[in-house]
Design an enzyme around this catalytic site. Structure first.
Site, PDB file in Angstrom:
ATOM      1  N   ASP A  31       0.872  -1.267   0.045  1.00 36.68           N
ATOM      2  CA  ASP A  31       0.111  -0.033   0.020  1.00 36.68           C
ATOM      3  C   ASP A  31       1.031   1.160   0.002  1.00 36.68           C
ATOM      4  O   ASP A  31       1.888   1.359   0.565  1.00 36.68           O
ATOM      5  CB  ASP A  31      -0.887   0.064   1.177  1.00 36.68           C
ATOM      6  CG  ASP A  31      -2.014   0.818   1.076  1.00 36.68           C
ATOM      7  OD1 ASP A  31      -3.316   0.584   0.989  1.00 36.68           O
ATOM      8  OD2 ASP A  31      -1.827   2.106   1.028  1.00 36.68           O
ATOM      9  N   ILE A  32       0.848   2.050  -0.782  1.00 35.91           N
ATOM     10  CA  ILE A  32       1.171   3.301  -1.117  1.00 35.91           C
ATOM     11  C   ILE A  32       1.281   4.446   0.411  1.00 35.91           C
ATOM     12  O   ILE A  32       2.127   5.051   0.509  1.00 35.91           O
ATOM     13  CB  ILE A  32       0.906   4.234  -2.325  1.00 35.91           C
ATOM     14  CG1 ILE A  32       2.044   5.104  -2.756  1.00 35.91           C
ATOM     15  CG2 ILE A  32      -0.474   4.879  -2.061  1.00 35.91           C
ATOM     16  CD1 ILE A  32       1.782   5.550  -3.999  1.00 35.91           C
ATOM     17  N   ASN A  87     -12.924  -3.259   2.551  1.00 38.74           N
ATOM     18  CA  ASN A  87     -14.118  -2.360   2.546  1.00 38.74           C
ATOM     19  C   ASN A  87     -14.662  -2.432   1.398  1.00 38.74           C
ATOM     20  O   ASN A  87     -14.232  -2.709   0.279  1.00 38.74           O
ATOM     21  CB  ASN A  87     -13.329  -0.947   2.491  1.00 38.74           C
ATOM     22  CG  ASN A  87     -12.433  -0.662   3.912  1.00 38.74           C
ATOM     23  OD1 ASN A  87     -12.792  -1.341   4.992  1.00 38.74           O
ATOM     24  ND2 ASN A  87     -11.246  -0.006   3.884  1.00 38.74           N
ATOM     25  N   GLN A  94     -14.645   2.312   1.739  1.00 44.81           N
ATOM     26  CA  GLN A  94     -13.725   2.053   0.380  1.00 44.81           C
ATOM     27  C   GLN A  94     -13.216   3.390  -0.636  1.00 44.81           C
ATOM     28  O   GLN A  94     -14.419   4.101  -0.613  1.00 44.81           O
ATOM     29  CB  GLN A  94     -14.736   1.086  -0.614  1.00 44.81           C
ATOM     30  CG  GLN A  94     -13.962   0.548  -1.741  1.00 44.81           C
ATOM     31  CD  GLN A  94     -14.691  -0.415  -2.502  1.00 44.81           C
ATOM     32  OE1 GLN A  94     -15.963  -0.773  -2.027  1.00 44.81           O
ATOM     33  NE2 GLN A  94     -13.993  -1.066  -3.383  1.00 44.81           N
ATOM     34  N   HIS A 100     -10.143  -5.363  -3.200  1.00 48.01           N
ATOM     35  CA  HIS A 100      -8.780  -5.627  -2.696  1.00 48.01           C
ATOM     36  C   HIS A 100      -9.003  -5.778  -1.069  1.00 48.01           C
ATOM     37  O   HIS A 100      -9.908  -5.548  -0.485  1.00 48.01           O
ATOM     38  CB  HIS A 100      -7.977  -4.141  -2.647  1.00 48.01           C
ATOM     39  CG  HIS A 100      -8.485  -2.952  -2.102  1.00 48.01           C
ATOM     40  ND1 HIS A 100      -9.515  -2.175  -2.966  1.00 48.01           N
ATOM     41  CD2 HIS A 100      -8.511  -2.413  -1.145  1.00 48.01           C
ATOM     42  CE1 HIS A 100      -9.882  -1.164  -2.186  1.00 48.01           C
ATOM     43  NE2 HIS A 100      -9.260  -1.262  -0.994  1.00 48.01           N
ATOM     44  N   HIS A 102      -6.725  -5.909   2.492  1.00 44.03           N
ATOM     45  CA  HIS A 102      -5.530  -5.306   3.022  1.00 44.03           C
ATOM     46  C   HIS A 102      -5.314  -6.217   3.944  1.00 44.03           C
ATOM     47  O   HIS A 102      -5.908  -7.129   4.915  1.00 44.03           O
ATOM     48  CB  HIS A 102      -6.181  -4.229   3.888  1.00 44.03           C
ATOM     49  CG  HIS A 102      -6.642  -2.951   3.401  1.00 44.03           C
ATOM     50  ND1 HIS A 102      -5.992  -1.761   3.042  1.00 44.03           N
ATOM     51  CD2 HIS A 102      -7.967  -2.750   2.785  1.00 44.03           C
ATOM     52  CE1 HIS A 102      -6.782  -1.043   2.602  1.00 44.03           C
ATOM     53  NE2 HIS A 102      -7.983  -1.427   2.233  1.00 44.03           N
TER      54      HIS A 102
HETATM   55  P1  AMP Z   1      -9.875   1.283   0.618  1.00 39.64           P
HETATM   56  O1  AMP Z   1      -9.906   2.534   1.391  1.00 39.64           O
HETATM   57  O2  AMP Z   1     -10.121   0.132   1.201  1.00 39.64           O
HETATM   58  O3  AMP Z   1     -10.286   1.497  -0.704  1.00 39.64           O
HETATM   59  O4  AMP Z   1      -8.303   1.345   0.387  1.00 39.64           O
HETATM   60  C1  AMP Z   1      -7.664   1.710  -0.769  1.00 39.64           C
HETATM   61  C2  AMP Z   1      -6.301   1.674  -0.635  1.00 39.64           C
HETATM   62  O5  AMP Z   1      -5.314   1.809  -1.820  1.00 39.64           O
HETATM   63  C3  AMP Z   1      -5.685   2.621   0.289  1.00 39.64           C
HETATM   64  O6  AMP Z   1      -5.000   2.138   1.600  1.00 39.64           O
HETATM   65  C4  AMP Z   1      -4.477   3.511  -0.485  1.00 39.64           C
HETATM   66  O7  AMP Z   1      -3.415   3.905   0.459  1.00 39.64           O
HETATM   67  C5  AMP Z   1      -4.141   2.476  -1.338  1.00 39.64           C
HETATM   68  N1  AMP Z   1      -3.617   2.987  -2.639  1.00 39.64           N
HETATM   69  C6  AMP Z   1      -4.233   3.934  -3.314  1.00 39.64           C
HETATM   70  N2  AMP Z   1      -3.637   4.277  -4.605  1.00 39.64           N
HETATM   71  C7  AMP Z   1      -2.486   3.351  -4.459  1.00 39.64           C
HETATM   72  C8  AMP Z   1      -1.174   3.044  -5.547  1.00 39.64           C
HETATM   73  N3  AMP Z   1      -1.099   3.977  -6.525  1.00 39.64           N
HETATM   74  N4  AMP Z   1      -0.524   2.104  -5.030  1.00 39.64           N
HETATM   75  C9  AMP Z   1      -0.787   1.385  -3.840  1.00 39.64           C
HETATM   76  N5  AMP Z   1      -1.615   1.600  -2.917  1.00 39.64           N
HETATM   77  C10 AMP Z   1      -2.550   2.761  -3.408  1.00 39.64           C
END
Ligand code: AMP
Ligand code: ZN
Length: 140
Positions: A31-32, A87, A94, A100, A102
């Site tokens: 995760d970024i 989520n 979400q 996805h 986590h």
């Molecule tokens: P959610 O809130 O469950 O939809 O989680 C989305 C997740 O995606 C968040 O924890 C973000 O930090 C992660 N995310 C968004 N863009 C990227 C990216 N380019 N590379 C890796 N993780 C990302």
């Protein structure tokens, strides 16, 4: 593949990512903006917006992969616990609408002990029983 989906772009290499695993069905990336060191995301290669859309076989495979990676990451990171978080829908937190899962390592000495705690509610008289009746699911 969806042109407007950031995870689809990561999967097909149009956006860079730190990848830790790949097979025919999934890619797993860091995760970024991690909640903790090593926070990773299991992404199905096909676009499904959420758990409701995800086919059952991929749901089962995702959980099996999560189990294997939890053990592997715990050993490598020497973390003390692990959360799986998933989520569905904006109201549930979400933000990326490509399913996805986590994988969040937890550390005893971390500063994020309250990461996933919520305010606890309570049921009134008979409320839990009525809800259980509403929710009872027939055995397959
Ligand atoms: P959610 O809130 O469950 O939809 O989680 C989305 C997740 O995606 C968040 O924890 C973000 O930090 C992660 N995310 C968004 N863009 C990227 C990216 N380019 N590379 C890796 N993780 C990302
Ligand atoms: Zn997608």
């Amino acid at each position: 593949m969806r042109d407007d989906c950031i995870f689809c772009k990561i999967i097909d290499g149009r956006i860079p990512s730190a990848s830790i695993y790949e097979d025919e069905d999934f890619r797993v990336i860091l995760d970024i903006s991690p909640a903790a060191k090593g926070h990773a995301l299991i992404l199905p290669k096909e676009h499904y917006a959420n758990l409701y859309e995800l086919p059952e076989d991929l749901a089962a495979k995702a959980m099996l992969l999560a189990k294997k990676l939890a053990a592997h990451m715990t050993e490598k990171l020497q973390c003390d616990g692990f959360n799986l978080v998933q989520n569905n829908g904006e109201v549930a937190g979400q933000t990326v609408f490509h399913f996805h899962l986590h994988l969040i390592p937890r550390y005893k000495d971390g500063d994020n002990r309250d990461l996933l705690t919520w305010k606890q509610l309570s049921y009134g008289d008979g409320e839990a029983q009525a809800l259980a009746e509403l929710l009872r699911y027939p055995k397959a």
